[in-house]
Design a protein around this motif. Structure first.
Motif, PDB file in Angstrom:
ATOM      1  N   SER A 145      -0.839  36.340  22.834  1.00  0.00           N
ATOM      2  CA  SER A 145      -2.007  37.212  22.697  1.00  0.00           C
ATOM      3  C   SER A 145      -2.460  37.326  21.243  1.00  0.00           C
ATOM      4  O   SER A 145      -3.652  37.495  20.971  1.00  0.00           O
ATOM      5  CB  SER A 145      -1.696  38.605  23.258  1.00  0.00           C
ATOM      6  OG  SER A 145      -0.707  39.258  22.477  1.00  0.00           O
ATOM      7  N   LEU A 146      -1.514  37.220  20.299  1.00  0.00           N
ATOM      8  CA  LEU A 146      -1.885  37.293  18.890  1.00  0.00           C
ATOM      9  C   LEU A 146      -2.820  36.144  18.497  1.00  0.00           C
ATOM     10  O   LEU A 146      -3.693  36.312  17.643  1.00  0.00           O
ATOM     11  CB  LEU A 146      -0.637  37.277  18.013  1.00  0.00           C
ATOM     12  CG  LEU A 146       0.122  38.598  17.895  1.00  0.00           C
ATOM     13  CD1 LEU A 146       1.428  38.401  17.138  1.00  0.00           C
ATOM     14  CD2 LEU A 146      -0.727  39.661  17.214  1.00  0.00           C
ATOM     15  N   GLY A 147      -2.631  34.988  19.099  1.00  0.00           N
ATOM     16  CA  GLY A 147      -3.485  33.855  18.784  1.00  0.00           C
ATOM     17  C   GLY A 147      -4.950  34.143  19.048  1.00  0.00           C
ATOM     18  O   GLY A 147      -5.833  33.622  18.347  1.00  0.00           O
ATOM     19  N   ARG A 148      -5.227  34.973  20.037  1.00  0.00           N
ATOM     20  CA  ARG A 148      -6.617  35.282  20.379  1.00  0.00           C
ATOM     21  C   ARG A 148      -7.266  36.188  19.334  1.00  0.00           C
ATOM     22  O   ARG A 148      -8.496  36.277  19.267  1.00  0.00           O
ATOM     23  CB  ARG A 148      -6.665  35.971  21.744  1.00  0.00           C
ATOM     24  CG  ARG A 148      -6.115  35.124  22.891  1.00  0.00           C
ATOM     25  CD  ARG A 148      -6.241  35.840  24.215  1.00  0.00           C
ATOM     26  NE  ARG A 148      -7.633  36.125  24.553  1.00  0.00           N
ATOM     27  CZ  ARG A 148      -8.001  36.890  25.577  1.00  0.00           C
ATOM     28  NH1 ARG A 148      -7.086  37.440  26.345  1.00  0.00           N
ATOM     29  NH2 ARG A 148      -9.279  37.104  25.822  1.00  0.00           N
ATOM     30  N   ARG A 149      -6.475  36.852  18.497  1.00  0.00           N
ATOM     31  CA  ARG A 149      -7.024  37.794  17.526  1.00  0.00           C
ATOM     32  C   ARG A 149      -7.550  37.097  16.268  1.00  0.00           C
ATOM     33  O   ARG A 149      -8.143  37.748  15.415  1.00  0.00           O
ATOM     34  CB  ARG A 149      -5.959  38.825  17.150  1.00  0.00           C
ATOM     35  CG  ARG A 149      -5.448  39.640  18.336  1.00  0.00           C
ATOM     36  CD  ARG A 149      -4.806  40.922  17.895  1.00  0.00           C
ATOM     37  NE  ARG A 149      -5.776  41.767  17.209  1.00  0.00           N
ATOM     38  CZ  ARG A 149      -5.421  42.903  16.585  1.00  0.00           C
ATOM     39  NH1 ARG A 149      -4.157  43.275  16.560  1.00  0.00           N
ATOM     40  NH2 ARG A 149      -6.337  43.639  15.981  1.00  0.00           N
ATOM     41  N   THR A 150      -7.314  35.802  16.162  1.00  0.00           N
ATOM     42  CA  THR A 150      -7.807  35.064  14.993  1.00  0.00           C
ATOM     43  C   THR A 150      -9.306  35.270  14.805  1.00  0.00           C
ATOM     44  O   THR A 150      -9.794  35.429  13.677  1.00  0.00           O
ATOM     45  CB  THR A 150      -7.494  33.564  15.151  1.00  0.00           C
ATOM     46  OG1 THR A 150      -6.093  33.390  15.362  1.00  0.00           O
ATOM     47  CG2 THR A 150      -7.912  32.793  13.912  1.00  0.00           C
ATOM     48  N   ALA A 151     -10.048  35.288  15.895  1.00  0.00           N
ATOM     49  CA  ALA A 151     -11.505  35.437  15.816  1.00  0.00           C
ATOM     50  C   ALA A 151     -11.899  36.773  15.184  1.00  0.00           C
ATOM     51  O   ALA A 151     -12.938  36.863  14.503  1.00  0.00           O
ATOM     52  CB  ALA A 151     -12.122  35.307  17.205  1.00  0.00           C
ATOM     53  N   GLU A 152     -11.097  37.821  15.396  1.00  0.00           N
ATOM     54  CA  GLU A 152     -11.402  39.119  14.798  1.00  0.00           C
ATOM     55  C   GLU A 152     -11.355  39.035  13.277  1.00  0.00           C
ATOM     56  O   GLU A 152     -12.230  39.572  12.582  1.00  0.00           O
ATOM     57  CB  GLU A 152     -10.412  40.170  15.293  1.00  0.00           C
ATOM     58  CG  GLU A 152     -10.454  40.424  16.786  1.00  0.00           C
ATOM     59  CD  GLU A 152      -9.389  41.403  17.225  1.00  0.00           C
ATOM     60  OE1 GLU A 152      -8.869  42.154  16.354  1.00  0.00           O
ATOM     61  OE2 GLU A 152      -9.051  41.429  18.413  1.00  0.00           O
ATOM     62  N   MET A 153     -10.330  38.369  12.759  1.00  0.00           N
ATOM     63  CA  MET A 153     -10.227  38.221  11.307  1.00  0.00           C
ATOM     64  C   MET A 153     -11.329  37.323  10.755  1.00  0.00           C
ATOM     65  O   MET A 153     -11.829  37.544   9.654  1.00  0.00           O
ATOM     66  CB  MET A 153      -8.863  37.672  10.920  1.00  0.00           C
ATOM     67  CG  MET A 153      -7.807  38.735  10.695  1.00  0.00           C
ATOM     68  SD  MET A 153      -7.395  39.638  12.196  1.00  0.00           S
ATOM     69  CE  MET A 153      -6.463  38.378  13.072  1.00  0.00           C
ATOM     70  N   GLU A 154     -11.716  36.310  11.500  1.00  0.00           N
ATOM     71  CA  GLU A 154     -12.791  35.432  11.043  1.00  0.00           C
ATOM     72  C   GLU A 154     -14.092  36.218  10.870  1.00  0.00           C
ATOM     73  O   GLU A 154     -14.803  36.047   9.862  1.00  0.00           O
ATOM     74  CB  GLU A 154     -12.978  34.276  12.027  1.00  0.00           C
ATOM     75  CG  GLU A 154     -11.801  33.295  12.016  1.00  0.00           C
ATOM     76  CD  GLU A 154     -11.942  32.206  13.059  1.00  0.00           C
ATOM     77  OE1 GLU A 154     -11.519  31.072  12.768  1.00  0.00           O
ATOM     78  OE2 GLU A 154     -12.472  32.491  14.155  1.00  0.00           O
ATOM     79  N   LEU A 155     -14.407  37.088  11.828  1.00  0.00           N
ATOM     80  CA  LEU A 155     -15.609  37.910  11.719  1.00  0.00           C
ATOM     81  C   LEU A 155     -15.501  38.871  10.547  1.00  0.00           C
ATOM     82  O   LEU A 155     -16.461  39.053   9.776  1.00  0.00           O
ATOM     83  CB  LEU A 155     -15.839  38.677  13.021  1.00  0.00           C
ATOM     84  CG  LEU A 155     -17.053  39.623  13.041  1.00  0.00           C
ATOM     85  CD1 LEU A 155     -18.346  38.856  12.761  1.00  0.00           C
ATOM     86  CD2 LEU A 155     -17.133  40.354  14.370  1.00  0.00           C
ATOM     87  N   GLU A 156     -14.344  39.483  10.377  1.00  0.00           N
ATOM     88  CA  GLU A 156     -14.142  40.418   9.267  1.00  0.00           C
ATOM     89  C   GLU A 156     -14.283  39.714   7.918  1.00  0.00           C
ATOM     90  O   GLU A 156     -14.868  40.259   6.967  1.00  0.00           O
ATOM     91  CB  GLU A 156     -12.767  41.080   9.384  1.00  0.00           C
ATOM     92  CG  GLU A 156     -12.420  42.055   8.272  1.00  0.00           C
ATOM     93  CD  GLU A 156     -13.214  43.346   8.305  1.00  0.00           C
ATOM     94  OE1 GLU A 156     -12.945  44.216   7.445  1.00  0.00           O
ATOM     95  OE2 GLU A 156     -14.111  43.501   9.162  1.00  0.00           O
ATOM     96  N   LEU A 157     -13.754  38.509   7.820  1.00  0.00           N
ATOM     97  CA  LEU A 157     -13.890  37.738   6.584  1.00  0.00           C
ATOM     98  C   LEU A 157     -15.351  37.513   6.226  1.00  0.00           C
ATOM     99  O   LEU A 157     -15.771  37.695   5.074  1.00  0.00           O
ATOM    100  CB  LEU A 157     -13.178  36.392   6.738  1.00  0.00           C
ATOM    101  CG  LEU A 157     -11.670  36.391   6.550  1.00  0.00           C
ATOM    102  CD1 LEU A 157     -11.055  35.108   7.112  1.00  0.00           C
ATOM    103  CD2 LEU A 157     -11.318  36.539   5.072  1.00  0.00           C
ATOM    104  N   LEU A 158     -16.139  37.108   7.191  1.00  0.00           N
ATOM    105  CA  LEU A 158     -17.554  36.857   6.939  1.00  0.00           C
ATOM    106  C   LEU A 158     -18.275  38.142   6.537  1.00  0.00           C
ATOM    107  O   LEU A 158     -19.128  38.129   5.636  1.00  0.00           O
ATOM    108  CB  LEU A 158     -18.203  36.239   8.173  1.00  0.00           C
ATOM    109  CG  LEU A 158     -17.667  34.856   8.590  1.00  0.00           C
ATOM    110  CD1 LEU A 158     -18.365  34.391   9.866  1.00  0.00           C
ATOM    111  CD2 LEU A 158     -17.861  33.830   7.480  1.00  0.00           C
ATOM    112  N   ASP A 159     -17.940  39.262   7.173  1.00  0.00           N
ATOM    113  CA  ASP A 159     -18.555  40.539   6.828  1.00  0.00           C
ATOM    114  C   ASP A 159     -18.201  40.960   5.392  1.00  0.00           C
ATOM    115  O   ASP A 159     -19.073  41.375   4.621  1.00  0.00           O
ATOM    116  CB  ASP A 159     -18.108  41.630   7.799  1.00  0.00           C
ATOM    117  CG  ASP A 159     -18.766  41.512   9.158  1.00  0.00           C
ATOM    118  OD1 ASP A 159     -19.797  40.814   9.266  1.00  0.00           O
ATOM    119  OD2 ASP A 159     -18.276  42.130  10.125  1.00  0.00           O
ATOM    120  N   LEU A 160     -16.903  40.859   5.044  1.00  0.00           N
ATOM    121  CA  LEU A 160     -16.469  41.298   3.708  1.00  0.00           C
ATOM    122  C   LEU A 160     -17.050  40.426   2.601  1.00  0.00           C
ATOM    123  O   LEU A 160     -17.482  40.945   1.564  1.00  0.00           O
ATOM    124  CB  LEU A 160     -14.942  41.295   3.637  1.00  0.00           C
ATOM    125  CG  LEU A 160     -14.223  42.388   4.453  1.00  0.00           C
ATOM    126  CD1 LEU A 160     -12.713  42.177   4.388  1.00  0.00           C
ATOM    127  CD2 LEU A 160     -14.586  43.774   3.958  1.00  0.00           C
TER     128      LEU A 160
END
Length: 344
Positions: free
Chosen positions: A322-337
Motif C-alpha cells: 500500500s505504501l507504493g501507491r502513496r508515491t503519487a501523493e509526494m509527487e504532487l506535493e513536490l510540484l506544489d512546493l
C-alpha cells in the motif's frame, strides 16, 4: 522460528543468561506499525537479582530486505539510544542487545516500554490528546535541540555515516536517494523534474550535527501530558540540522491535518522557536524549506522501495504494497512546493 512458543523459549533463555536468574515471559505480542523493523511488546518476570520483578519491555528486530543502505544495525541503534539516554533525551532505557541471528532469527534489542500513543493518525485527532498537541511543538523543539547537542566523538559513535567527500549533506542525501531510485528503473517524470530543481539549489551546511533522521509524529510516544519518548533511531547519521527540522513538516507526517504544518499537531514556527531557545543552532529557514522539498522526494523514493520489498518477495506485506501507491501523493506535493518557491 516456527512458533510463538519457540520465540518465547529462546528469548527467555537469552534473558536468563544475561541477568543470571530465572526469567518467565508472560506475554509477547507484535505491535502494529513499523515497515522496516518488527516491534514486540514483551511482559517479563525476573525471579531474583538486581533486575528482579515485572518488566514491561519492547523488542525490536530486523525484518527481511532493506529499506535504506545506510540504516544502522540493531547493535548500533542500541548504542545510539544508550548515548541519547545518557544525554538526557527522552528515550526508552535500553536494556539488552543481541547481534546473533541464531537466537531469534535476526538481530534484536530490548528496551523499556513507554506508555502512551505512537500512531500518528490517533495523535493528531484523539480528543484525549488535545492538551498534548498544544505541548508537542515546544517539547519537540526542546528534545531535538538536545539531540543535536550530543557529541558523537565523546560518545564513541564512530559508526555514524557522514556526507560524501566534497559534498554537502543535502547533496549527499540527494545523491543517495537518486541512486536508490535508479535501481528500480521506473519512470517518474515528476520526480525527475524535482530532481533537477533539487540539484540546482542544494544549500551548504554551516554546522554538522548528530541527526536523528526520522524525527516526526509517528516516531514519538505521546501521553496526555505530551511527549514521553523519541524512538526509531535506525536512520541516524551526521548531517545538517535543517534535515531534522524539516522532516516533521513533510505533508505525509501530518496524517490528514494538512493545515498544521508541524506533524498535524501545531505551528512549525513554535517548534523552531523552542529549538533555538533550547540551544539548537540558529535556523536557516531557506535550508529548512529546501529540506522539506527534499524530504518529500526521499519519501517518494522510500515508498517505491518499500513496495519493491513486497513485490520482490523479500518481505511480503499488504502494508508495504500500500505504501507504493502513496508515491503519487509526494509527487504532487513536490510540484506544489517547488511552484511556491518559483512563484507565478
Amino acid at each position: 522460528m516456527n512458533t510463538i512458543n519457540d520465540f518465547r523459549q529462546r528469548l527467555e533463555t537469552f534473558l536468563a543468561e544475561n541477568v543470571q536468574a530465572p526469567v518467565h515471559i508472560h506475554a509477547a505480542r507484535q505491535l502494529t506499525g513499523g515497515a522496516s523493523r518488527e516491534t514486540w511488546a514483551i511482559d517479563v518476570e525476573i525471579e531474583n537479582g538486581p533486575e528482579a520483578g515485572q518488566q514491561a519491555l519492547v523488542l525490536r528486530r530486523d525484518m527481511g530486505g532493506t529499506i535504506h543502505d545506510e540504516a544502522l544495525s540493531r547493535e548500533q541503534e542500541f548504542r545510539l539510544i544508550a548515548a541519547a539516554h545518557q544525554a538526557g533525551v527522552l528515550v526508552p532505557r535500553p536494556r539488552w542487545v543481541c547481534g546473533d541471528p541464531a537466537v531469534l532469527g535476526s538481530p534484536f534489542f530490548l528496551m523499556d516500554r513507554l506508555e502512551g500513543e505512537s500512531v500518528g493518525r490517533r495523535i493528531v485527532r484523539e480528543a484525549a490528546l488535545t492538551e498534548a498537541r498544544r505541548q508537542l511543538p515546544r517539547q519537540m523543539g526542546e528534545q531535538l535541540a538536545r539531540i543535536h547537542r550530543i557529541d558523537p566523538a565523546r560518545q564513541s559513535l564512530d559508526f555514524l555515516s557522514a556526507s560524501d567527500p566534497g559534498c554537502s549533506p543535502a547533496e549527499t542525501a540527494l545523491h543517495r536517494a537518486t541512486h536508490q531510485l535508479e535501481r528500480f528503473g521506473e519512470p517518474h517524470p515528476a520526480l525527475e523534474l524535482s530532481l533537477r530543481w533539487l540539484r540546482a539549489y542544494a544549500p551548504p551546511c554551516a554546522k554538522v550535527v548528530l541527526v536523528h533522521g526520522d524525527f516526526r509524529v509517528g516516531n514519538l510516544m505521546v501521553g496526555a501530558d505530551g511527549l514521553r519518548g523519541v524512538f526509531d533511531w535506525e536512520f541516524a547519521h551526521l548531517g545538517d540540522p535543517a534535515e531534522d527540522l524539516a522532516w516533521p513538516c513533510v505533508r505525509s507526517w501530518r496524517f490528514g491535518q494538512d493545515a498544521l504544518r508541524l506533524g498535524g499537531v501545531g505551528r512549525a514556527e513554535e517548534f523552531f522557536e523552542a529549538y533555538e531557545q533550547a540551544g539548537g543552532p540558529a535556523i536557516d529557514h531557506e535550508a529548512v524549506q529546501y529540506w522539506e522539498i527534499l524530504g518529500n522526494f526521499r519519501w517518494a523514493v522510500g515508498c517505491i522501495s518499500q513496495a519493491y520489498r513486497h513485490l520482490s518477495g523479500q518481505a511480503p506485506s499488504i502494508e508495504l504494497a500500500s505504501l507504493g501507491r502513496r508515491t503519487a501523493e509526494m509527487e504532487l506535493e513536490l510540484l506544489d512546493l517547488i511552484g511556491q518557491v518559483l512563484g507565478p
